[in-house]
Structure formats: C-alpha cells, structure tokens
Design a protein around this motif. Structure first.
Motif, short mmCIF file in Angstrom:
data_model
loop_
_atom_site.label_atom_id
_atom_site.label_comp_id
_atom_site.label_asym_id
_atom_site.label_seq_id
_atom_site.Cartn_x
_atom_site.Cartn_y
_atom_site.Cartn_z
N ARG A 1 -19.26 -46.70 74.09
CA ARG A 1 -18.54 -45.88 73.11
C ARG A 1 -17.40 -45.11 73.78
O ARG A 1 -16.30 -45.01 73.23
CB ARG A 1 -19.51 -44.91 72.42
CG ARG A 1 -20.37 -45.58 71.37
CD ARG A 1 -21.10 -44.55 70.51
NE ARG A 1 -22.06 -43.77 71.26
CZ ARG A 1 -23.32 -44.13 71.49
NH1 ARG A 1 -23.76 -45.28 71.01
NH2 ARG A 1 -24.13 -43.36 72.17
N LYS A 2 -17.65 -44.60 74.98
CA LYS A 2 -16.62 -43.86 75.71
C LYS A 2 -15.43 -44.79 76.03
O LYS A 2 -14.27 -44.41 75.86
CB LYS A 2 -17.19 -43.29 76.99
CG LYS A 2 -16.20 -42.49 77.81
CD LYS A 2 -16.82 -41.97 79.08
CE LYS A 2 -15.76 -41.26 79.90
NZ LYS A 2 -16.26 -40.94 81.24
N LEU A 3 -15.71 -46.00 76.48
CA LEU A 3 -14.65 -46.95 76.78
C LEU A 3 -13.86 -47.35 75.54
O LEU A 3 -12.64 -47.52 75.60
CB LEU A 3 -15.23 -48.19 77.46
CG LEU A 3 -15.73 -47.97 78.89
CD1 LEU A 3 -16.48 -49.19 79.38
CD2 LEU A 3 -14.57 -47.64 79.82
N ARG A 4 -14.54 -47.47 74.42
CA ARG A 4 -13.85 -47.81 73.17
C ARG A 4 -12.91 -46.69 72.74
O ARG A 4 -11.79 -46.93 72.29
CB ARG A 4 -14.85 -48.11 72.06
CG ARG A 4 -15.51 -49.46 72.23
CD ARG A 4 -16.43 -49.78 71.09
NE ARG A 4 -16.99 -51.12 71.29
CZ ARG A 4 -18.12 -51.53 70.79
NH1 ARG A 4 -18.84 -50.71 70.04
NH2 ARG A 4 -18.55 -52.74 71.01
N ARG A 5 -13.38 -45.43 72.88
CA ARG A 5 -12.51 -44.29 72.54
C ARG A 5 -11.29 -44.26 73.46
O ARG A 5 -10.16 -44.05 73.01
CB ARG A 5 -13.28 -42.97 72.67
CG ARG A 5 -14.25 -42.72 71.54
CD ARG A 5 -14.79 -41.29 71.57
NE ARG A 5 -15.46 -40.93 72.81
CZ ARG A 5 -16.77 -41.05 73.04
NH1 ARG A 5 -17.56 -41.52 72.10
NH2 ARG A 5 -17.28 -40.67 74.18
N GLU A 6 -11.51 -44.49 74.75
CA GLU A 6 -10.40 -44.51 75.70
C GLU A 6 -9.43 -45.64 75.38
O GLU A 6 -8.20 -45.46 75.45
CB GLU A 6 -10.95 -44.68 77.12
CG GLU A 6 -9.90 -44.62 78.20
CD GLU A 6 -10.49 -44.77 79.59
OE1 GLU A 6 -9.69 -44.98 80.52
OE2 GLU A 6 -11.71 -44.69 79.75
N ASN A 7 -9.96 -46.79 74.99
CA ASN A 7 -9.13 -47.93 74.63
C ASN A 7 -8.24 -47.60 73.43
O ASN A 7 -7.05 -47.94 73.42
CB ASN A 7 -10.02 -49.14 74.33
CG ASN A 7 -9.24 -50.42 74.20
OD1 ASN A 7 -8.14 -50.54 74.72
ND2 ASN A 7 -9.81 -51.39 73.51
N GLU A 8 -8.80 -46.93 72.42
CA GLU A 8 -8.01 -46.54 71.25
C GLU A 8 -6.89 -45.58 71.63
O GLU A 8 -5.76 -45.70 71.15
CB GLU A 8 -8.91 -45.91 70.18
CG GLU A 8 -9.76 -46.92 69.44
CD GLU A 8 -8.93 -47.97 68.73
OE1 GLU A 8 -7.94 -47.62 68.05
OE2 GLU A 8 -9.26 -49.16 68.85
N THR A 9 -7.19 -44.63 72.50
CA THR A 9 -6.18 -43.67 72.95
C THR A 9 -5.05 -44.39 73.68
O THR A 9 -3.87 -44.12 73.44
CB THR A 9 -6.82 -42.62 73.88
OG1 THR A 9 -7.86 -41.97 73.19
CG2 THR A 9 -5.79 -41.61 74.35
#
Length: 102
Positions: A74-82
C-alpha cells in the motif's frame, strides 16, 4: 455445564483438505467424511483461503500475504501515485517553457 472443546487444525491440514476437495471426482462432503469433519468446515476453509485473511493462510505459492507485506505494498502504491502526479506536472511545465522559448 461444561463447555465443548473445539478441535483446532493445522494450516497444513486445512490446505490439504481444501486441495483434496477441489480435485476432480471428490466433493467436500466425501473428503469431510474421510477426515471426520463437517463439510461446512471445508467450505469455510476454502473461503478463508481465497480471502487470505490476516491470521490464516498468510503465504500461498511463496507469496507473502501477511499484514506487514500488505502495508508495504500500500505504501508503494501511494508513492507511485504521487510520482505519477509529479511526472504529469513536470510534463506540463516543460511544454509551457518549450512554447515560450519559440
């Protein structure tokens, strides 16, 4: 009144019961009869297995589905969106400056 003690089964036992009931020619009822358990229990384990709950079946085919691993994803997905948003912004800015230099 005494409480009825519930039987607990290992994850390996549960996996094997679900695997055997999924094989052609076997039903959950026939496997349950062989193992001495209620057929509904196999259906419950199958449902738990497909949902990959936090407490049971945390690893399937070498993939870790534990809570810690899920949080990292989930953390990597949020970072990817940013990063995608920042990239779009930089594309617009570079297009703007490219037009103004012409």
């Amino acid at each position: 009144m005494s409480r009825k003690k519930t039987q607990s089964y290992t994850e390996e036992f549960r996996r094997e019961a679900v695997r055997r009931s999924d094989q052609p020619g076997n039903t959950a009822a026939s496997v349950a009869r062989e193992l001495g358990i209620h057929p509904g229990q196999i259906y419950n384990w199958r449902r738990q297995f497909t949902r990959l709950s936090d407490k049971q079946f945390n690893s399937v085919d070498g993939v870790d589905y534990s809570k810690a691993e899920s949080e990292a994803i989930r953390k990597l997905r949020r970072e990817n969106e940013t990063l995608k948003k920042e990239n779009e912004f930089l594309k617009k800015v570079s297009a703007y400056f490219a037009k103004s230099q012409e």
